[in-house]
Scaffold this motif. Sequence first.
Motif, short mmCIF file in Angstrom:
data_model
loop_
_atom_site.label_atom_id
_atom_site.label_comp_id
_atom_site.label_asym_id
_atom_site.label_seq_id
_atom_site.Cartn_x
_atom_site.Cartn_y
_atom_site.Cartn_z
N THR B 66 8.57 -5.49 0.29
CA THR B 66 8.97 -6.49 -0.71
C THR B 66 7.87 -6.62 -1.75
O THR B 66 6.70 -6.33 -1.48
CB THR B 66 9.17 -7.88 -0.06
N PRO B 67 8.22 -7.11 -2.95
CA PRO B 67 7.20 -7.33 -3.99
C PRO B 67 6.12 -8.31 -3.52
O PRO B 67 4.94 -8.12 -3.82
CB PRO B 67 8.00 -7.91 -5.16
N ASP B 68 6.51 -9.34 -2.79
CA ASP B 68 5.51 -10.29 -2.29
C ASP B 68 4.51 -9.60 -1.37
O ASP B 68 3.30 -9.83 -1.46
CB ASP B 68 6.19 -11.44 -1.53
N ALA B 69 5.03 -8.79 -0.47
CA ALA B 69 4.15 -8.10 0.47
C ALA B 69 3.24 -7.10 -0.28
O ALA B 69 2.08 -6.92 0.06
CB ALA B 69 4.97 -7.37 1.53
N ARG B 71 2.15 -7.44 -3.38
CA ARG B 71 1.07 -8.23 -4.02
C ARG B 71 0.05 -8.74 -3.01
O ARG B 71 -1.15 -8.74 -3.27
CB ARG B 71 1.68 -9.41 -4.80
N ALA B 72 0.53 -9.15 -1.85
CA ALA B 72 -0.38 -9.65 -0.82
C ALA B 72 -1.33 -8.54 -0.36
O ALA B 72 -2.52 -8.78 -0.13
CB ALA B 72 0.41 -10.19 0.37
N ASP B 75 -4.05 -8.10 -2.89
CA ASP B 75 -5.06 -9.16 -2.77
C ASP B 75 -6.07 -8.83 -1.68
O ASP B 75 -7.29 -8.99 -1.86
CB ASP B 75 -4.39 -10.51 -2.47
N GLN B 112 4.74 3.45 -5.41
CA GLN B 112 4.03 2.19 -5.15
C GLN B 112 2.52 2.43 -5.05
O GLN B 112 1.72 1.61 -5.50
CB GLN B 112 4.52 1.54 -3.85
#
Lengths: 273, 273
Positions: B66-69, B71-72, B75, B112
Amino acid sequence: MNTATLGFRAPIRDSIEAIARAGFGAIAPWRRELAGEDVTAVARAIRDAGLGVSGYCRSTDIPAATPDAFRAGLDLNRWAIDEAATLGAACFVMVVGGMPEGSRDLPGAREQVREGIAVLAEHARGAGVRLALEPLHPMYAADRACLNTLEQALDLCTALEPAHDGAPTLGVAVDVYHVWWDPNLFRDIARAGADRRLLAFHVCDWRRETRDMLNDRGMMGDGVIDIPAIRAAVEGAGYDGAVEVEIFSAADWWLRPVEETLAVCAERFATVV
Amino acid sequence: MNTATLGFRAPIRDSIEAIARAGFGAIAPWRRELAGEDVTAVARAIRDAGLGVSGYCRSTDIPAATPDAFRAGLDLNRWAIDEAATLGAACFVMVVGGMPEGSRDLPGAREQVREGIAVLAEHARGAGVRLALEPLHPMYAADRACLNTLEQALDLCTALEPAHDGAPTLGVAVDVYHVWWDPNLFRDIARAGADRRLLAFHVCDWRRETRDMLNDRGMMGDGVIDIPAIRAAVEGAGYDGAVEVEIFSAADWWLRPVEETLAVCAERFATVV
């Protein structure tokens, strides 16, 4: 259907019957299954069952520790090529061998492969047999095949047989298990097709959690390979031969009844190949 | 000395002492060993022991479901790059990750990776840290790293950082275990050197009878890799950093006393590397 998928548990004639009964159009037998058999009679049994022969498996290792062993290996390969001719096989599958035991000379092994295939190509041409060089996954570079990418196999084909009449003696076997990871895969499938070098196409799957480097291949659909994409590339590049199933699976499919394995293969062909 | 060679059995400060005592010149620690530690204090302990830091291992997987994962993960990588800066590491080792669980989209994972490294290169440049993209053996393409050849890693470096001042932020880690089989190895080592992209060089060996795909690496000299030939190519191409030992060996070296493993590494350095 490559008979390896069935785990080499039954005599070749039983496998021929089972594969034909399951509705497949071709068989790829192994030399070990024909040991002691009358190859002409087996060829007739295959024809009588309505099957083609998509390939004959496989070459004796080419790299050897001594010149005598090297020559002996070539003799065995000539013999096998003649059997492939008797069978009417679409190709003789060349798993070329790794480094001789104790060697650290990978370039030397590759040079022996070049020399050996040059010799065998002569013999194969005379016998009317096409040699399908099969690049094996790099994890087999030490002990099974020092030919490890399509690019490398195609470079060898073009070096040894730069010109041909549209039906070259040297070509490649594309097995999704061995090549799926290759960043240059689609480029090199196109190259192979443009030069009429696509002689065989093998499917199975790569299990994300592979438990064994040799005998833990997955059934199509049970792994991570985008098989339809590779098949589309191979067929788009002009390949019109069999799509052959070759699954080494000591812990799973080889333990199941042959009829079950064949039925699942057929079902997966209809859904995920 | 990469601390993975010692099996992650001791606290980092013990490993620092043992490695220095055994006469090695540099250490490559892992993030897991610094969890809960004051990184500045560890950096000081390493310096006080007279050791350099040949690399900091390793990146969080970049491809995500997922996009959230996604980005995480970036980080976490930024955080780790800052730690690499604190350590004064010669590079941050990028094992980029494979396909997300359940995915069959290898090109998507690679895209990715491209996007993620573009972002991280910015951060690394600001932090003064060099990113060593480590192509992993193709047998890890599904679950560990979809970057699988030096050519692919170098193509990514030059695409994302076409120009530099002689000290690019993006480069490669050459680990003999991952690349020894590559028919284009020497070509691509030369290419990497010519563009100043050689940031790390790792040694171990490939056991002819590999029993486990992850944790059965061999001690230098116990396998089939011509390590001196690869080392000569890497150093001939201008690499003057550490030669780092990284041996994952659950069934052998990790069971031995740390002092024994270090002593054998030192001895093999003198004889077969």
